[in-house]
Design an enzyme around this catalytic site. Structure first.
Site, PDB file in Angstrom:
ATOM      1  N   LYS A  79       0.894  -1.175   0.000  1.00  0.00           N
ATOM      2  CA  LYS A  79       0.000   0.000   0.000  1.00  0.00           C
ATOM      3  C   LYS A  79       0.922   1.212   0.000  1.00  0.00           C
ATOM      4  O   LYS A  79       1.394   1.659   1.029  1.00  0.00           O
ATOM      5  CB  LYS A  79      -0.865  -0.026   1.266  1.00  0.00           C
ATOM      6  CG  LYS A  79      -2.183   0.706   1.179  1.00  0.00           C
ATOM      7  CD  LYS A  79      -2.126   2.160   0.791  1.00  0.00           C
ATOM      8  CE  LYS A  79      -1.800   3.091   1.938  1.00  0.00           C
ATOM      9  NZ  LYS A  79      -1.600   4.496   1.470  1.00  0.00           N
ATOM     10  N   GLY A 134      -4.342   3.430  -2.538  1.00  0.00           N
ATOM     11  CA  GLY A 134      -5.544   3.662  -1.742  1.00  0.00           C
ATOM     12  C   GLY A 134      -5.243   4.506  -0.529  1.00  0.00           C
ATOM     13  O   GLY A 134      -4.079   4.803  -0.237  1.00  0.00           O
ATOM     14  N   GLY A 190      -4.912   5.426   3.414  1.00  0.00           N
ATOM     15  CA  GLY A 190      -4.426   4.691   4.576  1.00  0.00           C
ATOM     16  C   GLY A 190      -5.552   4.136   5.413  1.00  0.00           C
ATOM     17  O   GLY A 190      -5.524   2.977   5.845  1.00  0.00           O
ATOM     18  N   VAL A 212      -7.500   1.177   2.579  1.00  0.00           N
ATOM     19  CA  VAL A 212      -6.698   0.019   2.152  1.00  0.00           C
ATOM     20  C   VAL A 212      -5.695  -0.367   3.257  1.00  0.00           C
ATOM     21  O   VAL A 212      -5.545  -1.552   3.593  1.00  0.00           O
ATOM     22  CB  VAL A 212      -5.973   0.332   0.820  1.00  0.00           C
ATOM     23  CG1 VAL A 212      -5.005  -0.783   0.453  1.00  0.00           C
ATOM     24  CG2 VAL A 212      -6.993   0.524  -0.290  1.00  0.00           C
ATOM     25  N   GLY A 213      -5.033   0.639   3.839  1.00  0.00           N
ATOM     26  CA  GLY A 213      -4.062   0.362   4.906  1.00  0.00           C
ATOM     27  C   GLY A 213      -4.731  -0.320   6.088  1.00  0.00           C
ATOM     28  O   GLY A 213      -4.229  -1.291   6.653  1.00  0.00           O
ATOM     29  N   GLU A 218       9.128   1.915  11.071  1.00  0.00           N
ATOM     30  CA  GLU A 218      10.149   2.962  10.912  1.00  0.00           C
ATOM     31  C   GLU A 218       9.408   4.284  10.994  1.00  0.00           C
ATOM     32  O   GLU A 218       8.676   4.632  10.070  1.00  0.00           O
ATOM     33  CB  GLU A 218      10.859   2.839   9.553  1.00  0.00           C
ATOM     34  CG  GLU A 218      11.560   1.525   9.321  1.00  0.00           C
ATOM     35  CD  GLU A 218      12.785   1.337  10.194  1.00  0.00           C
ATOM     36  OE1 GLU A 218      13.186   2.268  10.916  1.00  0.00           O
ATOM     37  OE2 GLU A 218      13.337   0.224  10.166  1.00  0.00           O
ATOM     38  N   CYS A 232      13.066  11.571   8.072  1.00  0.00           N
ATOM     39  CA  CYS A 232      12.895  11.107   9.452  1.00  0.00           C
ATOM     40  C   CYS A 232      14.204  11.201  10.230  1.00  0.00           C
ATOM     41  O   CYS A 232      14.197  11.373  11.440  1.00  0.00           O
ATOM     42  CB  CYS A 232      12.381   9.678   9.442  1.00  0.00           C
ATOM     43  SG  CYS A 232      13.340   8.626   8.355  1.00  0.00           S
ATOM     44  N   GLU A 278       8.248  16.615  15.765  1.00  0.00           N
ATOM     45  CA  GLU A 278       8.803  16.500  14.418  1.00  0.00           C
ATOM     46  C   GLU A 278       8.094  17.483  13.503  1.00  0.00           C
ATOM     47  O   GLU A 278       6.878  17.428  13.347  1.00  0.00           O
ATOM     48  CB  GLU A 278       8.603  15.071  13.915  1.00  0.00           C
ATOM     49  CG  GLU A 278       9.334  14.806  12.642  1.00  0.00           C
ATOM     50  CD  GLU A 278       9.150  13.380  12.162  1.00  0.00           C
ATOM     51  OE1 GLU A 278       8.004  12.905  12.132  1.00  0.00           O
ATOM     52  OE2 GLU A 278      10.159  12.755  11.800  1.00  0.00           O
TER      53      GLU A 278
HETATM   54  P1  NAD Z   1       1.661   8.770   7.494  1.00  0.00           P
HETATM   55  O1  NAD Z   1       1.918   7.991   8.724  1.00  0.00           O
HETATM   56  O2  NAD Z   1       0.502   9.686   7.454  1.00  0.00           O
HETATM   57  O3  NAD Z   1       1.447   7.798   6.246  1.00  0.00           O
HETATM   58  C1  NAD Z   1       2.345   6.773   5.923  1.00  0.00           C
HETATM   59  C2  NAD Z   1       1.591   5.702   5.157  1.00  0.00           C
HETATM   60  O4  NAD Z   1       0.620   5.118   6.032  1.00  0.00           O
HETATM   61  C3  NAD Z   1       0.814   6.211   3.947  1.00  0.00           C
HETATM   62  O5  NAD Z   1       0.869   5.250   2.914  1.00  0.00           O
HETATM   63  C4  NAD Z   1      -0.597   6.335   4.471  1.00  0.00           C
HETATM   64  O6  NAD Z   1      -1.593   6.241   3.474  1.00  0.00           O
HETATM   65  C5  NAD Z   1      -0.658   5.138   5.411  1.00  0.00           C
HETATM   66  N1  NAD Z   1      -1.691   5.221   6.434  1.00  0.00           N
HETATM   67  C6  NAD Z   1      -2.288   6.334   6.949  1.00  0.00           C
HETATM   68  N2  NAD Z   1      -3.234   5.974   7.831  1.00  0.00           N
HETATM   69  C7  NAD Z   1      -3.237   4.621   7.909  1.00  0.00           C
HETATM   70  C8  NAD Z   1      -3.992   3.654   8.649  1.00  0.00           C
HETATM   71  N3  NAD Z   1      -4.960   4.025   9.499  1.00  0.00           N
HETATM   72  N4  NAD Z   1      -3.715   2.347   8.476  1.00  0.00           N
HETATM   73  C9  NAD Z   1      -2.747   1.958   7.629  1.00  0.00           C
HETATM   74  N5  NAD Z   1      -2.014   2.808   6.879  1.00  0.00           N
HETATM   75  C10 NAD Z   1      -2.247   4.134   7.024  1.00  0.00           C
HETATM   76  O7  NAD Z   1       3.028   9.476   7.175  1.00  0.00           O
HETATM   77  P2  NAD Z   1       3.391  10.392   5.940  1.00  0.00           P
HETATM   78  O8  NAD Z   1       2.780  11.713   6.204  1.00  0.00           O
HETATM   79  O9  NAD Z   1       3.103   9.745   4.664  1.00  0.00           O
HETATM   80  O10 NAD Z   1       5.009  10.444   6.099  1.00  0.00           O
HETATM   81  C11 NAD Z   1       5.658  11.317   6.974  1.00  0.00           C
HETATM   82  C12 NAD Z   1       5.996  10.608   8.282  1.00  0.00           C
HETATM   83  O11 NAD Z   1       6.717   9.420   8.045  1.00  0.00           O
HETATM   84  C13 NAD Z   1       6.907  11.453   9.142  1.00  0.00           C
HETATM   85  O12 NAD Z   1       6.418  11.457  10.468  1.00  0.00           O
HETATM   86  C14 NAD Z   1       8.257  10.764   9.074  1.00  0.00           C
HETATM   87  O13 NAD Z   1       9.078  10.937  10.167  1.00  0.00           O
HETATM   88  C15 NAD Z   1       7.884   9.356   8.862  1.00  0.00           C
HETATM   89  N6  NAD Z   1       8.960   8.654   8.134  1.00  0.00           N
HETATM   90  C16 NAD Z   1       9.778   7.780   8.794  1.00  0.00           C
HETATM   91  C17 NAD Z   1      10.808   7.122   8.134  1.00  0.00           C
HETATM   92  C18 NAD Z   1      11.710   6.138   8.817  1.00  0.00           C
HETATM   93  O14 NAD Z   1      12.416   5.386   8.146  1.00  0.00           O
HETATM   94  N7  NAD Z   1      11.761   6.086  10.115  1.00  0.00           N
HETATM   95  C19 NAD Z   1      11.006   7.356   6.787  1.00  0.00           C
HETATM   96  C20 NAD Z   1      10.154   8.243   6.142  1.00  0.00           C
HETATM   97  C21 NAD Z   1       9.125   8.877   6.822  1.00  0.00           C
END
Ligand code: NAD
Length: 476
Positions: free
Chosen positions: A169, A200, A202, A205-206, A244, A278, A378
């Site tokens: 996803k 999709g 989050g 689909v997530g 992560e 991150c 963050e």
């Molecule tokens: P996010 O957590 O909003 O989304 C990440 C993914 O999760 C997306 O594909 C999203 O659609 C999905 N998602 C959202 N809600 C969900 C749910 N209820 N169930 C399952 N999946 C769901 O994060 P973002 O805004 O896309 O990315 C930024 C964040 O990611 C920052 O906080 C950053 O620190 C973190 N990040 C961490 C790393 C790492 O390696 N530690 C790397 C990149 C980004």
């Protein structure tokens, strides 16, 4: 304008059951550049069923067969480097040099998984027991927008190397990159169902992947809030999870450091990936006795940093990925001022001369303390916070006074002193006088920065379950 209508299930591009179309933007111009049709829970269920059906045969493949499949994936993704670069530039706005490294990383990370698989020990004799590491089953791989193609390739290559199958996803905001990767993976000719990709939301689909009983493991990169939610949701079916998550990484500048010499590392660490990283070193810990000197050199350094058009070779910082993200960064710049931190450079609004695009001025606060929100939360943009400290013990205490623990950077002249400090910082990774990345070493966070590790043999082990076999031989 691109319209991406298909998702990928059981070796085929199919039209999803989901009806929603989602706009894709160019963050440098704010224009709508495409649309992606989003899958729904039924699409996720179909993808999970395909991955489940493909699992028994894939789990039985030999190491050599899997290496051969991964090599085909590697060749196919490497061949699409230019297309991937274009998608990253237009849809994410990474500056050219960064975009190039993101485009090559997608193939490189598959090569790294091959190296791990070549050397991996799947079996071990322990006393009278034979311990066999067996693949977990169907995995759900969920990626964010800040390096979507690289995360897809890393998670998928590792899952497949371990003998698992996958439902991916990807970030809904990164559909152009996903499309390039999925076409490459299709060309690699893997058995149908071994991997499936469902665009999709989050929470649709997530969420279905997270709750589905046929998914054995989730590997997620994204925000800490969603990571926590996935652990709770996955607990009902006892899913294995690798998370992560976010960070608020300290850069500790020691009082013997040559500030002029280390400043490029300080700024690169902080403004990495336009601040949308991150691992970005966003808390800069500086000896109070040399604060004024550090501020002067930092101000000079940041004045050389260009925030603007990602296609311009001189650009260091591209736009924020979305209006929402731009507004979030602006809000934090206001919060920092309200909290009483002093703006050393940057501030609210777009950089001079830019009237469109989600661009942010490279911003540095100083005279902050570690209780301020700009030091604890963050921001995920090019906003850095200088925090003065008294002595090494104080620096360690500030560095560790955080909910996060993903990465840290220590800068100083004495290798012993730097090492001594590094050993006392609670973080999954500590870099000393370098920003070098070692892909064979584990990557992941302490505390709320994550759970488990990716990369190297540690990353691979996270897709495997130890099985203990003890045999009684009546003839002996
Ligand atoms: P996010 O957590 O909003 O989304 C990440 C993914 O999760 C997306 O594909 C999203 O659609 C999905 N998602 C959202 N809600 C969900 C749910 N209820 N169930 C399952 N999946 C769901 O994060 P973002 O805004 O896309 O990315 C930024 C964040 O990611 C920052 O906080 C950053 O620190 C973190 N990040 C961490 C790393 C790492 O390696 N530690 C790397 C990149 C980004």
């Amino acid at each position: 304008m691109q319209r991406i209508e298909h998702i990928y299930i059981n070796g085929e591009f199919v039209i999803p059951n989901g009806q929603e179309w989602f706009d894709l933007h160019n963050p440098s111009t704010e224009e709508v550049i495409g649309q992606v049709r989003l899958g729904d829970a039924l699409d996720a269920q179909r993808a999970i069923a395909a991955a489940k059906a493909a699992f028994p045969a894939w789990a039985l493949t030999s190491r050599e067969e899997r290496i051969e499949a991964l090599r085909r994936m590697h060749r196919a993704v490497a061949a699409k480097e230019e297309e991937l670069l274009e998608a990253i530039l237009v849809e994410y706005g990474a500056p050219m040099a960064r975009g190039r490294s993101m485009a090559t990383y997608a193939a490189d990370v598959i090569a790294q998984a091959i190296n791990v698989l070549e050397a991996f020990e799947f079996e071990e004799q322990v006393g009278m027991a034979r311990v066999i590491l067996t693949p977990l089953g169907v995995t759900g791989l969920i990626t964010p927008w800040n390096s979507n193609a690289g995360f897809i390739c890393n998670k998928l290559a590792t899952a497949l190397a371990a003998g698992c199958t996958a439902v991916i996803k990807p970030s809904e905001m990164s559909a152009l990159q996903t499309q390039v990767v999925v076409r490459a993976l299709h060309e690699a000719g893997l058995p149908p169902g071994v991997f499936n990709i469902v665009n999709g939301r989050g929470n649709v689909v997530g969420e279905e992947i997270a709750r589905h009983p046929d998914v054995a493991k989730i590997s997620f990169t994204g925000s800490s809030a969603i990571g926590q939610h996935l652990v709770k949701t996955g607990a009902d079916t006892m899913k294995r999870v690798t998370l992560e998550l976010g960070g608020k990484s300290p850069t500790v500048v020691l009082d013997d450091a040559d500030f002029q010499a280390v400043m490029p590392l300080v700024l690169q660490a902080g403004f990495l990936n336009s601040g949308q990283a991150c691992i970005a070193g966003t808390r800069i810990l500086v000896p109070r006795s040399r604060l004024a000197e550090f501020e002067r050199i930092a101000k000079e350094g940041v004045s050389q940093i260009q925030s603007g058009d990602p296609r311009n070779a001189d650009t260091d910082i591209g736009p924020m990925v979305s209006q929402k993200q731009w507004e979030r960064v602006q809000r934090y710049i206001r919060i920092g001022q309200e909290e009483g931190a002093r703006l050393l450079s940057g501030g609210e609004g777009r950089p001079e001369g830019l009237h469109a695009g989600w661009f942010v001025k490279p911003t540095i606060f100083t005279e902050a303390n570690n209780r301020m929100r700009i030091a604890r939360e963050e921001i995920f943009g090019p906003v850095l916070t200088i925090i003065p400290y008294e002595d090494d013990a104080d620096a360690i205490s500030i560095a560790n006074d955080t909910d996060y623990g993903l990465s840290a950077l220590v800068l100083g002249k004495s290798p012993e002193r730097c090492m001594n400090l590094a050993l006392q910082i609670d973080s999954g990774r500590v870099l000393i006088n370098t920003l070098a990345h070692e892909p064979r070493a584990p990557f992941g966070g302490f505390k709320q920065s994550g759970l488990g590790r990716e990369m190297g043999r540690w990353g691979m082990s996270a897709y495997l379950e130890p099985k203990t076999l003890v045999t009684y031989d009546p003839l002996k």
